[in-house]
Design a protein around this motif. Structure first.
Motif, PDB file in Angstrom:
ATOM      1  N   GLN A   1       7.041   9.377  -4.452  1.00 32.86           N
ATOM      2  CA  GLN A   1       6.352   8.677  -5.548  1.00 32.86           C
ATOM      3  C   GLN A   1       7.011   9.110  -6.849  1.00 32.86           C
TER       4      GLN A   1
ATOM      5  N   ALA B   1       7.470   3.758  -5.331  1.00 34.45           N
ATOM      6  CA  ALA B   1       7.363   4.536  -4.102  1.00 34.45           C
ATOM      7  C   ALA B   1       8.513   4.110  -3.208  1.00 34.45           C
TER       8      ALA B   1
ATOM      9  N   HIS C   1       5.359  14.184   2.814  1.00 33.65           N
ATOM     10  CA  HIS C   1       5.470  13.840   4.228  1.00 33.65           C
ATOM     11  C   HIS C   1       6.842  14.109   4.844  1.00 33.65           C
TER      12      HIS C   1
ATOM     13  N   LEU D   1      -1.280  -2.544  -4.377  1.00 35.01           N
ATOM     14  CA  LEU D   1      -0.934  -3.617  -5.303  1.00 35.01           C
ATOM     15  C   LEU D   1      -1.207  -4.934  -4.599  1.00 35.01           C
TER      16      LEU D   1
ATOM     17  N   HIS E   1      -3.289  17.175  -7.541  1.00 32.69           N
ATOM     18  CA  HIS E   1      -2.473  17.235  -6.338  1.00 32.69           C
ATOM     19  C   HIS E   1      -1.287  18.159  -6.574  1.00 32.69           C
TER      20      HIS E   1
ATOM     21  N   TYR F   1       8.615  10.705   1.701  1.00 34.21           N
ATOM     22  CA  TYR F   1       7.921   9.586   1.055  1.00 34.21           C
ATOM     23  C   TYR F   1       7.822   9.933  -0.429  1.00 34.21           C
TER      24      TYR F   1
ATOM     25  N   THR G   1      -2.744   3.919  -3.480  1.00 34.16           N
ATOM     26  CA  THR G   1      -2.506   2.841  -4.432  1.00 34.16           C
ATOM     27  C   THR G   1      -2.317   1.569  -3.623  1.00 34.16           C
TER      28      THR G   1
ATOM     29  N   GLN H   1      -4.249  10.385  -1.917  1.00 39.27           N
ATOM     30  CA  GLN H   1      -4.127   9.504  -3.087  1.00 39.27           C
ATOM     31  C   GLN H   1      -3.582   8.181  -2.597  1.00 39.27           C
TER      32      GLN H   1
ATOM     33  N   LEU I   1      -4.564  -3.960  -9.240  1.00 32.89           N
ATOM     34  CA  LEU I   1      -4.176  -2.601  -8.853  1.00 32.89           C
ATOM     35  C   LEU I   1      -5.421  -1.862  -8.390  1.00 32.89           C
TER      36      LEU I   1
ATOM     37  N   SER J   1       9.487   0.888  -1.424  1.00 26.70           N
ATOM     38  CA  SER J   1       8.349   0.030  -1.106  1.00 26.70           C
ATOM     39  C   SER J   1       8.108  -0.905  -2.288  1.00 26.70           C
ATOM     40  N   TYR J   2       8.091  -0.309  -3.473  1.00 27.48           N
ATOM     41  CA  TYR J   2       8.001  -1.123  -4.679  1.00 27.48           C
ATOM     42  C   TYR J   2       8.493  -0.301  -5.858  1.00 27.48           C
TER      43      TYR J   2
ATOM     44  N   ARG K   1      -6.647   1.908  -7.138  1.00 21.88           N
ATOM     45  CA  ARG K   1      -6.251   3.320  -7.067  1.00 21.88           C
ATOM     46  C   ARG K   1      -7.429   4.141  -6.596  1.00 21.88           C
TER      47      ARG K   1
ATOM     48  N   THR L   1       0.836  -1.206   0.000  1.00 23.26           N
ATOM     49  CA  THR L   1       0.000   0.000   0.000  1.00 23.26           C
ATOM     50  C   THR L   1       0.869   1.254   0.000  1.00 23.26           C
ATOM     51  N   VAL L   2       0.379   2.261  -0.692  1.00 26.33           N
ATOM     52  CA  VAL L   2       1.027   3.576  -0.718  1.00 26.33           C
ATOM     53  C   VAL L   2      -0.063   4.623  -0.517  1.00 26.33           C
ATOM     54  N   HIS L   3       0.013   5.311   0.610  1.00 15.65           N
ATOM     55  CA  HIS L   3      -0.939   6.382   0.914  1.00 15.65           C
ATOM     56  C   HIS L   3      -0.188   7.710   0.936  1.00 15.65           C
TER      57      HIS L   3
ATOM     58  N   VAL M   1      -8.648  14.795 -10.284  1.00 13.09           N
ATOM     59  CA  VAL M   1      -7.835  14.810  -9.067  1.00 13.09           C
ATOM     60  C   VAL M   1      -6.581  15.622  -9.370  1.00 13.09           C
TER      61      VAL M   1
END
Lengths: 144, 144, 144
Positions: free
Chosen positions: C84, C99, C67, A88, B64, C82, A86, A84, A95, C123-124, A97, A61-63, B62
């Protein structure tokens, strides 16, 4: 205001790193949480248990939280954030989103600010199957 | 500086929530706006009318904003932001994605800071058809 | 704290805009950088040369930093971010997404704060071929 931002960043960092003790520490004992229309929880234990049982190493997870609009009134505060996220789901090659607006309240405790109420309304959430060509070239939880 | 950040967050929040009165309130009456090479507008009414007529409930947007670099000089300010935007054109099952650098100017009015000039240069913008497996699992404007 | 945030935003802006002199200016001469498991560099010249030679106009990169959790101790500071990131390898029609959590140290020099050490753990990271329907509708480096 910085302290509340840091609190929320820590909440997210611990969530995505699956560090459940650190995650729990950002919440009040009687926190209420509402994630979209279907998922509502009452109490820190319920929130943490849901996350811990749902988000194993096969789900990355990516928040990311944007646009803090925070108002402080003595030892209470409220804030909106623009999420936002994501996810996986690696084994199913799915996926997820989405984007959502958070509406939170915070309280100042002896140990610092904590999240007392959190919830969001989604702008959208979508799922899809990842294409055949898609592959992970790095995965923090690959060994797990 | 916080006040200018909040202004820009409100601009984006109102845009994505299709709250056109709130959106209009973030702009000066004689604002100029330039979104990429093709879209330029002069005056608050022209900007708002374009957004209102373009972004109906079948288009989920969206926006950002990242990396504010803001300089204040008395009652004027300038700022750059790094945009990531996504638009889902649901009926056509199209996905638009992009990134851009904003270059804005702001003025302090009796009612607070307002956007006097906004514009961006895109790093990229792409469109694609969403795959067959893609489906919305939440949509704030589903009922509309 | 604002100054360190601005430093990091400038680092990213110059990276994505391929402005290598500006990028170099955000680093100390003896910076160390570690991007994931495979890529490590020692010294500003090595970092800049790698980026310059890897990221030509056919590769569109977008790095967004979220963040900031920054701690300052006199003329030194540390921070997590963090990340992306997205890269479009246009000629091969490949999309890279990922990420990561950054762990940086900064030092205050006569010319302001500079990055002394930067590195992240992903993370991935994933790669995929873009679908046939995908096309660029804007590209800052199209003429290059």
């Amino acid at each position: 205001m910085r302290a509340i931002e840091q609190l929320k960043y820590r909440y997210t960092r611990c969530l995505d790193l699956k560090q459940w003790d650190g995650f729990a520490d950002t919440l009040t004992a009687d926190v209420t949480a509402s994630y979209g229309a279907q998922l509502s929880f009452s109490g820190r234990d319920a929130v943490v248990e849901f996350m811990r049982s749902s988000l194993g190493p096969a789900i990355i997870t990516v928040h990311h939280l944007h646009h803090p609009e925070i108002t402080i009134d003595a030892d209470e505060a409220s804030g909106t954030w623009y999420l936002q996220d994501t996810a996986l789901i690696t084994e199913q090659r799915m996926l997820l989103r989405g984007a959502a607006f958070y509406d939170d309240t915070y309280v100042r405790t002896d140990a610092g600010w904590r999240i007392a109420r959190t919830g969001y309304v989604r702008s959208y959430e979508s799922i899809e199957t990842l294409p055949e060509s898609w592959k992970l070239t790095a995965n923090r939880w690959a060994a797990a």
